[in-house]
Design an enzyme around this catalytic site. Structure first.
Site, PDB file in Angstrom:
ATOM      1  N   LYS A 239       1.163  -1.418  -0.084  1.00 57.66           N
ATOM      2  CA  LYS A 239       0.014   0.216  -0.056  1.00 57.66           C
ATOM      3  C   LYS A 239       0.762   0.655   0.102  1.00 57.66           C
ATOM      4  O   LYS A 239       0.699   2.300  -0.538  1.00 57.66           O
ATOM      5  CB  LYS A 239      -1.049  -0.015   0.618  1.00 57.66           C
ATOM      6  CG  LYS A 239      -2.077  -1.051   1.247  1.00 57.66           C
ATOM      7  CD  LYS A 239      -2.954  -2.132   2.520  1.00 57.66           C
ATOM      8  CE  LYS A 239      -3.774  -3.046   2.717  1.00 57.66           C
ATOM      9  NZ  LYS A 239      -4.300  -2.715   3.413  1.00 57.66           N
TER      10      LYS A 239
ATOM     11  N   GLN B 113      -5.341  -1.650   9.719  1.00 58.26           N
ATOM     12  CA  GLN B 113      -4.809  -2.886   9.392  1.00 58.26           C
ATOM     13  C   GLN B 113      -4.952  -3.668  10.905  1.00 58.26           C
ATOM     14  O   GLN B 113      -4.755  -4.158  11.296  1.00 58.26           O
ATOM     15  CB  GLN B 113      -3.479  -2.548   8.652  1.00 58.26           C
ATOM     16  CG  GLN B 113      -2.550  -3.841   8.454  1.00 58.26           C
ATOM     17  CD  GLN B 113      -3.872  -4.590   7.265  1.00 58.26           C
ATOM     18  OE1 GLN B 113      -3.282  -3.348   6.025  1.00 58.26           O
ATOM     19  NE2 GLN B 113      -4.165  -5.591   6.582  1.00 58.26           N
TER      20      GLN B 113
ATOM     21  N   ASP C  21     -10.889   2.460   4.506  1.00 57.10           N
ATOM     22  CA  ASP C  21     -12.119   1.482   4.037  1.00 57.10           C
ATOM     23  C   ASP C  21     -13.828   1.064   3.416  1.00 57.10           C
ATOM     24  O   ASP C  21     -13.911   0.540   3.397  1.00 57.10           O
ATOM     25  CB  ASP C  21     -11.576   0.738   5.335  1.00 57.10           C
ATOM     26  CG  ASP C  21     -10.229  -0.011   4.946  1.00 57.10           C
ATOM     27  OD1 ASP C  21      -9.940  -0.774   3.962  1.00 57.10           O
ATOM     28  OD2 ASP C  21      -9.759  -0.378   5.896  1.00 57.10           O
TER      29      ASP C  21
END
Length: 315
Positions: free
Chosen positions: A58, A102, A125
């Protein structure tokens, strides 16, 4: 009903992800010209090798596209309150447009409280209840990356969604539910099935568009698929048993060599034999999974625009 094609079409997630990243890179250049550098903060708690690999890719992709990124690596012993303070500090920063926590987090940390603590406008997200509500009511907002990737695969492959019978196997908050809402917003007729559905094959055999996101290797078998259907396989399951590998990939020398070398192979939630019956399908790997990081980058730029009142166009 559409005629079944002789050779199913493989929907190349890697190529579609590359397209999206190129578009995001162009948008970043346009924002930078206006004095705006989109910024993403990724919080990675403890030492989880798989998570470290994901986070590195990422951060690397951010660098390639000109997005500013920051990786925060608190120790595994961090408390929920300390994490909440970290999120609050990132919420307050003007140079950070997206915050990604995460998962999974250590068991002693309250994941739900943390995800809800992220400002909805920085929730790249798309997990915050406010963004779930925005999705349901058709308002602009940030949507979960994997379901958004599914829609991109379908649209960019010029596959029909409007009026299609779409069946989703799996009802998670991360994939199943938001995918159902997005397909509904695109005028598909949507049925959500799950592990408690009675006579699941009855539903899946009616699907013009079948999305499998239940987290069980080869769960959808060839008998459950309508000939010519579009199959979207969200599953990424590691199979470590030699007999199972032979069941999923009989006579496949490449997979056998991979298994011999690594001790595992990846299989989706759809039995590989079912793909031959489809009109089009996403392979595993190289399908839906490839879109997740591209859509995260898209969301980071979208958040930067929405926060500043800059038009996001069709997105």
């Amino acid at each position: 009903m559409e005629e079944m094609t002789t050779t199913p079409r493989v929907l190349d997630g890697v190529a579609i992800a590359a397209e999206i990243k190129a578009e995001v890179g162009t948008e970043v250049q346009q924002l930078v010209a206006r004095g705006v550098v989109p910024g993403l903060a990724v919080i990675l708690v403890g030492e989880v090798p798989a998570s470290q690999i994901y986070v590195r890719s990422k951060v690397k992709t951010c660098g390639e596209l000109g997005i500013y990124s920051e990786m925060l690596t608190p120790p595994e012993s961090i408390t929920t309150d300390e994490m909440l303070a970290l999120v609050a500090a990132l919420n307050a920063r003007e140079d950070i447009d997206g915050i990604l926590i995460q998962l999974p987090l250590p068991k002693h940390v309250d994941t739900k409280r943390l995800l809800e603590a992220v400002s909805p406008d920085k929730d790249v997200d798309g997990f915050h209840p406010v963004n779930a509500g925005r999705l349901q009511s058709g308002q602009p907002g940030l949507t979960p990356c994997t379901p958004a990737g599914i829609i991109e695969i379908l649209k960019r492959s010029k596959l029909p969604i409007t009026g299609q019978n779409a069946v989703i196997v799996g009802r998670s908050d991360i994939v199943g539910k938001p995918a159902a809402m997005m397909l509904l917003n695109e005028s598909a007729t949507v049925t959500v099935c799950h592990s408690k559905t009675r006579d699941l094959p009855k539903f899946t055999r009616e699907a013009d568009l079948l999305v499998a996101a239940i987290g069980r290797p080869g769960y959808v078998t060839v008998e459950m698929v309508k000939p010519g259907a579009t199959l979207i396989d969200v599953g990424i399951n590691r199979v470590t048993d030699a007999a199972e590998v032979e069941n999923f990939f009989p006579g496949d020398a490449v997979r056998a060599a991979t298994f011999a070398k690594r001790g595992s192979v990846v299989v989706g939630d759809i039995h590989p034999a079912a793909f031959a019956r489809s009109g089009a399908y996403t392979p595993v790997p190289g399908g839906v999974g490839a879109l997740t990081i591209a859509m995260l980058m898209h969301n980071t730029v979208k958040a930067a625009k929405l926060r500043r009142g800059i038009s996001t166009g069709k997105s």
